[in-house]
Structures are given as structure tokens and as C-alpha cells.
Scaffold this motif. Structure first.
Motif, PDB file in Angstrom:
ATOM      1  N   SER A   1      -9.292   8.020  -9.147  1.00 49.94           N
ATOM      2  CA  SER A   1      -9.805   8.949  -8.096  1.00 49.94           C
ATOM      3  C   SER A   1      -8.651   9.610  -8.349  1.00 49.94           C
ATOM      4  O   SER A   1      -8.279  11.118  -8.691  1.00 49.94           O
TER       5      SER A   1
ATOM      6  N   ALA B   1     -10.746   1.926  -7.678  1.00 49.27           N
ATOM      7  CA  ALA B   1     -11.371   2.972  -6.896  1.00 49.27           C
ATOM      8  C   ALA B   1     -10.110   4.285  -7.046  1.00 49.27           C
ATOM      9  O   ALA B   1     -10.372   5.633  -6.903  1.00 49.27           O
ATOM     10  N   LEU B   2      -9.056   3.822  -6.065  1.00 44.33           N
ATOM     11  CA  LEU B   2      -7.828   4.648  -6.036  1.00 44.33           C
ATOM     12  C   LEU B   2      -7.377   5.318  -6.996  1.00 44.33           C
ATOM     13  O   LEU B   2      -7.193   6.344  -7.655  1.00 44.33           O
TER      14      LEU B   2
ATOM     15  N   TRP C   1     -10.472  -1.859  -3.341  1.00 46.50           N
ATOM     16  CA  TRP C   1     -10.483  -0.047  -3.136  1.00 46.50           C
ATOM     17  C   TRP C   1      -9.476  -0.224  -3.909  1.00 46.50           C
ATOM     18  O   TRP C   1      -9.253   1.329  -4.339  1.00 46.50           O
ATOM     19  N   THR C   2      -8.442  -1.180  -4.754  1.00 46.48           N
ATOM     20  CA  THR C   2      -7.669  -0.701  -5.591  1.00 46.48           C
ATOM     21  C   THR C   2      -7.878   0.533  -6.991  1.00 46.48           C
ATOM     22  O   THR C   2      -7.660   1.331  -7.374  1.00 46.48           O
TER      23      THR C   2
ATOM     24  N   GLU D   1       0.932  -0.999   0.062  1.00 43.11           N
ATOM     25  CA  GLU D   1       0.258   0.369  -0.134  1.00 43.11           C
ATOM     26  C   GLU D   1       0.818   0.850   0.477  1.00 43.11           C
ATOM     27  O   GLU D   1       0.782   1.918  -1.268  1.00 43.11           O
TER      28      GLU D   1
END
Length: 168
Positions: free
Chosen positions: A85, A81-82, A78-79, A45
């Protein structure tokens, strides 16, 4: 005396619905996220977030972007989605998947904005010979949108159309 040739197609109420008119105008590019994974497979991360922050996202300005991972990495939910963004301020549209997925999302949105009632009681040709790669799935979607309104629907060109639907 020779008879005048009359173009019956031009004089008819026959309308042409061309899906190519709704093809995306933006360039569609693919972005493989494995480049930010340790050895292409492991999402660390802290490193992942640092790589995303350092990346030049402006290269995607005005483009359609498909996001995918070319490896069999197991990724947290969330990969994507990040990454989205970061892309959002630049890309015209972002889709998880490939070009076909992009076109399906694009056309679904575009066709949902059309008022098909303008074809009420009109014979229509769903143009089938396109210069652009309109996916077959889109013809399936389009016919469902057109059927409630059109008097009849044919596929192809006026000179060689295949009958598909006739209102009862």
C-alpha cells in the motif's frame, strides 16, 4: 552463369514470435523487509508502521519491485499487503518473491493481452536466442498460447530451428 541466391526464409510466410519484445522495460529492484523488523525477525506493529511511514518510497518510482524477507521471520498475513500500500503510488508493479516471480507475473499479464489468432495457419518460430534473461517457464506459457493457432512452431532461429509442433 552463377545462380542467384534466394532467401527462402524471407520469402516465406514464416513469422517470428520473440518473447524478448515483451520483456519488462522498467528496472526491477528487490526490497528486503527484514530491515523494518526488530533484530530482523520480530514485527512490532507500532515500530513497523512508523518505519514504513518514515521511509522514502519515491525511490521506487517507475520501477518493478520484488518484496521478500531474508530472515526466517514469522510474519502476519497483512505484512506484505501493508508495504504494498505504501509502494503502490510509486512502483510500476509489485510482486512478492524474487525476480523470477516478477518476470512470471509480468509475462503472464503481457501474453494474456496478445491476440494470438493473428498466427492462424501460419508457420511460426518461437525465437530462442535472446539477449535478455527470458525464463524457461515463459516459453512453456507462450507455446500454450500459440499452439491453438499456428500451423507449425519451431524454436530458435530460422537458420537452425528445432521443430516443436505441427497442427494436425
Amino acid at each position: 552463369m552463377e545462380k542467384e541466391i534466394i532467401n527462402k526464409v524471407a520469402n516465406s510466410k514464416l513469422e517470428v514470435f520473440d518473447l524478448e519484445d515483451y520483456f519488462p522495460k522498467e528496472e526491477i529492484v528487490s526490497l528486503d523487509i527484514s530491515q523494518w523488523l526488530y533484530e530482523g525477525f520480530i514485527l512490532r506493529e507500532k515500530d513497523f508502521r512508523e518505519n514504513l511511514k518514515a521511509f522514502d518510497w519515491s525511490q521506487f518510482s517507475g520501477k518493478g519491485v520484488t518484496l521478500f524477507c531474508s530472515t526466517d521471520a514469522i510474519l502476519p498475513a497483512w505484512t506484505f499487503a501493508l508495504i504494498t500500500s505504501y509502494l503502490f503510488p510509486y512502483a510500476k508493479q509489485i510482486v512478492h518473491g524474487n525476480k523470477l516471480n516478477y518476470l512470471l507475473v509480468h509475462y503472464t499479464s503481457a501474453l494474456s493481452l496478445i491476440d494470438f489468432s493473428v498466427y492462424q495457419g501460419i508457420p511460426l518460430i518461437l525465437k530462442g536466442c535472446s539477449k535478455k534473461d527470458v525464463p524457461q517457464e515463459i516459453y512453456t506459457l507462450a507455446i500454450q498460447k500459440i499452439c491453438p493457432f499456428a500451423k507449425s512452431i519451431m524454436f530458435g532461429e530460422a537458420c537452425s530451428a528445432v521443430p516443436l509442433f505441427k497442427a494436425k
